[in-house]
Design a protein around this motif. Structure first.
Motif, PDB file in Angstrom:
ATOM      1  N   ASP A  82       0.829  -1.204   0.000  1.00 63.04           N
ATOM      2  CA  ASP A  82       0.000   0.000   0.000  1.00 63.04           C
ATOM      3  C   ASP A  82       0.864   1.255   0.000  1.00 63.04           C
ATOM      4  O   ASP A  82       0.562   2.227  -0.685  1.00 63.04           O
ATOM      5  CB  ASP A  82      -0.933   0.018   1.214  1.00 63.04           C
ATOM      6  CG  ASP A  82      -1.950  -1.116   1.187  1.00 63.04           C
ATOM      7  OD1 ASP A  82      -2.298  -1.592   0.084  1.00 63.04           O
ATOM      8  OD2 ASP A  82      -2.393  -1.524   2.279  1.00 63.04           O
ATOM      9  N   LEU A  83       1.953   1.231   0.772  1.00 65.57           N
ATOM     10  CA  LEU A  83       2.856   2.372   0.821  1.00 65.57           C
ATOM     11  C   LEU A  83       3.438   2.676  -0.560  1.00 65.57           C
ATOM     12  O   LEU A  83       3.468   3.832  -0.996  1.00 65.57           O
ATOM     13  CB  LEU A  83       3.987   2.110   1.820  1.00 65.57           C
ATOM     14  CG  LEU A  83       5.057   3.187   1.917  1.00 65.57           C
ATOM     15  CD1 LEU A  83       4.483   4.473   2.480  1.00 65.57           C
ATOM     16  CD2 LEU A  83       6.216   2.701   2.757  1.00 65.57           C
ATOM     17  N   LEU A  84       3.874   1.635  -1.258  1.00 67.73           N
ATOM     18  CA  LEU A  84       4.438   1.831  -2.596  1.00 67.73           C
ATOM     19  C   LEU A  84       3.380   2.317  -3.574  1.00 67.73           C
ATOM     20  O   LEU A  84       3.665   3.145  -4.453  1.00 67.73           O
ATOM     21  CB  LEU A  84       5.088   0.537  -3.096  1.00 67.73           C
ATOM     22  CG  LEU A  84       6.335   0.091  -2.332  1.00 67.73           C
ATOM     23  CD1 LEU A  84       6.793  -1.272  -2.812  1.00 67.73           C
ATOM     24  CD2 LEU A  84       7.443   1.117  -2.435  1.00 67.73           C
ATOM     25  N   LYS A  85       2.163   1.839  -3.413  1.00 65.88           N
ATOM     26  CA  LYS A  85       1.062   2.281  -4.269  1.00 65.88           C
ATOM     27  C   LYS A  85       0.755   3.758  -4.034  1.00 65.88           C
ATOM     28  O   LYS A  85       0.586   4.527  -4.983  1.00 65.88           O
ATOM     29  CB  LYS A  85      -0.175   1.421  -4.001  1.00 65.88           C
ATOM     30  CG  LYS A  85      -1.341   1.711  -4.909  1.00 65.88           C
ATOM     31  CD  LYS A  85      -2.493   0.753  -4.612  1.00 65.88           C
ATOM     32  CE  LYS A  85      -3.689   1.060  -5.491  1.00 65.88           C
ATOM     33  NZ  LYS A  85      -4.814   0.157  -5.209  1.00 65.88           N
ATOM     34  N   VAL A  86       0.715   4.166  -2.776  1.00 64.94           N
ATOM     35  CA  VAL A  86       0.464   5.575  -2.448  1.00 64.94           C
ATOM     36  C   VAL A  86       1.604   6.445  -2.963  1.00 64.94           C
ATOM     37  O   VAL A  86       1.371   7.530  -3.509  1.00 64.94           O
ATOM     38  CB  VAL A  86       0.251   5.757  -0.930  1.00 64.94           C
ATOM     39  CG1 VAL A  86       0.270   7.222  -0.539  1.00 64.94           C
ATOM     40  CG2 VAL A  86      -1.065   5.118  -0.503  1.00 64.94           C
TER      41      VAL A  86
END
Length: 108
Positions: A82-86
């Motif tokens: 999720d962090l990489l997606k954000v």
């Protein structure tokens, strides 16, 4: 306490502050891999991959599990996906802003 959290965040983001480490995490988002698999996917020397995995392991971003003679690496926390997606969404937003600015300059 707030200072400890800020220090933790700073150390965590330092662990991500290398293009190869980011790419390793992106690959691990797709599933667990050993060093040879990561090396083949990334097209990078094994020593470089191992060195960056060591940084990620030391910062508890990835974990390794010994299976026979290989170590299988995985994300320590699935929220890293999720962090990489954000982060990608933030990057995309910056690109949209830069494109809009460029269009405004061209239209002047």
């Amino acid at each position: 306490m707030n200072r400890e959290i800020q220090q933790f965040k700073a150390e965590f983001f330092k662990a991500l502050a290398h293009p190869l480490r980011i790419r390793i995490l992106e690959v691990l988002c797709e599933g667990d891999k050993n060093v040879n698999e990561l090396q083949a996917i990334l097209g990078t020397e094994g020593s470089a991959v191992s060195q960056q995995l060591a940084v990620l392991r030391n910062k508890n971003v990835v974990s390794g599990t010994k299976e026979g003679t290989s170590v299988i690496y995985s994300l320590r926390d699935p929220l890293i996906k999720d962090l990489l997606k954000v982060a990608k969404q933030i990057f995309d937003n910056h690109l949209v802003d830069a494109i809009s600015l460029l269009e405004n300059i061209r239209n002047e």
